[in-house]
Write an enzyme that holds these catalytic residues in place. Structure first.
Site, PDB file in Angstrom:
ATOM      1  N   LYS A   1      -0.535   2.310  -2.750  1.00  0.00           N
ATOM      2  CA  LYS A   1       0.774   2.930  -2.924  1.00  0.00           C
ATOM      3  C   LYS A   1       1.368   3.264  -1.564  1.00  0.00           C
ATOM      4  O   LYS A   1       0.646   3.784  -0.728  1.00  0.00           O
ATOM      5  CB  LYS A   1       0.569   4.206  -3.748  1.00  0.00           C
TER       6      LYS A   1
ATOM      7  N   LYS B   1      -3.436   5.506  -0.443  1.00  0.00           N
ATOM      8  CA  LYS B   1      -2.105   6.104  -0.601  1.00  0.00           C
ATOM      9  C   LYS B   1      -1.615   6.537   0.777  1.00  0.00           C
ATOM     10  O   LYS B   1      -2.269   7.328   1.457  1.00  0.00           O
ATOM     11  CB  LYS B   1      -2.165   7.300  -1.545  1.00  0.00           C
TER      12      LYS B   1
END
Ligand code: PBG
Length: 329
Positions: free
Chosen positions: A254, A196
């Site tokens: 992400k 992330k």
């Protein structure tokens, strides 16, 4: 005679193109993020996410049934927490009667077979808008992991099928796995946000949950001490390897579109299911361009989610899920 091979033979019409198509999007590909708020009869549009809403629990029923009938069988829950319930340690996150815990139960009551995943992170509960506890201007890793582990147990008790830690603290997957197992939640899965990145594409989401880091003296203004530097690629492999070793069932990359090289690296390196989160800023960009008439919404949307799957995603968390399924069915 030249050329012997003419690649255009396989592109002559839709019938042959669909026969040789390598990537097909179906409702099974999607995980649908849902934003939940307190109150009754609330369905409020998020200004920076046109046609995406926050729902109060009583209005969740219609939405969840709609998703199920479209063949969308998994949701990822997020809650918008009242300011007065926020503190430094995310105490409200552990409230057995908190909004998240009630939301999990509501979805399971409405639709027992709907797979319920929950966001595990402190930021919606933090007065500072950070994913960890702050001491002396720093995000404290290990104390935060303990809260995340308790939070995961609380979600499992309420009926969550998977917990999805989105915080990027070190060692949290192992902390959560051990805590779940000790409480006998051996079948509760972990979808870990493994790679992330500290991304500016999360802006609209922070509007949706009112969870942006606060602008105050001695509070870090961004999440760069825990989320990854967007310049890094090899580090994503290390992060993902560690999460797999710590017991993650599903790993995640992400944001989505700017990070498809990472998705492919991870696909080539590991064989666990990979989720990709097409985040709020990606949604907002297309909505804005389409509103201006600069891009064709539906065809760009389909191109984008297909690209995510082609890169190697097994699961796509996307605010477009409903729109895509309506388009392809
Ligand atoms: C917070 C969290 C964020 C998102 C999912 N969980 C925001 C952040 O890390 O600041 C972003 C999702 C999106 O932008 O759609 N733990």
């Amino acid at each position: 005679m030249f050329p012997i091979r003419r690649n255009r033979r396989l592109r002559q019409n839709e019938a042959i193109r669909s026969l040789v198509r390598e990537t097909t999007i179906t409702p099974n590909d999607f995980l649908v993020p849902l934003f939940v708020v307190e109150g009754k009869g609330v369905k409020e549009e998020i200004p920076s996410m046109p046609n995406y809403y926050r729902f109060s629990l009583d209005l969740l029923e219609e939405e969840v049934k709609l998703l199920w009938n479209l063949g969308l069988k998994s949701v990822l829950l997020f809650v918008k927490v009242d300011d007065k319930l926020k503190d430094n340690k995310g105490t409200e996150a552990l409230n057995p009667n908190g909004l998240m815990q009630r939301a999990i139960k509501s979805v399971k009551e409405i639709c027992p077979n709907m797979l319920v995943m929950t966001d595990v992170a402190l930021d919606p509960f933090s007065v500072y808008g950070h994913d960890g506890i702050i001491e002396n201007g720093k995000i404290i890793n290990d104390a935060t992991v303990e809260v995340l582990a308790q939070m995961s147990i609380s979600h499992a008790e309420a009926g969550a099928d998977f917990v999805a830690p989105s915080d990027m603290m070190d060692g949290r997957v192992l902390g959560i796995r051990e805590a779940l197992d000790q409480s006998n939640f051996i079948d509760t899965g972990i979808m870990s946000y493994s790679a992330k990145y500290a991304s500016s594409f999360y802006g609209p989401f922070r509007d949706a949950l009112d969870s942006a880091p606060v602008d105050a003296h001695d509070i870090p203004k961004d999440k760069k001490t825990y989320q990854m530097d967007f310049a890094n690629r090899d580090e994503a492999i290390r992060e993902t390897q560690m999460d797999i070793n710590e017991g993650a069932d599903i790993v995640m990359v992400k944001p989505g579109l700017c990070y498809l090289d990472i998705v492919r690296d991870i696909r080539n390196s590991f064989n666990v299911p990979i989720a990709v989160y097409q985040v709020s800023g990606e949604y907002a960009m297309l909505k804005a361009a389409a509103e201006k008439g600069w891009l064709d919404h539906d065809s760009v949307m389909l191109e984008q989610v297909t690209a995510i799957k082609r890169a190697g995603a097994d699961i796509i968390a996307s605010y477009f899920a409903k729109d895509v399924v309506n388009l392809i069915s």
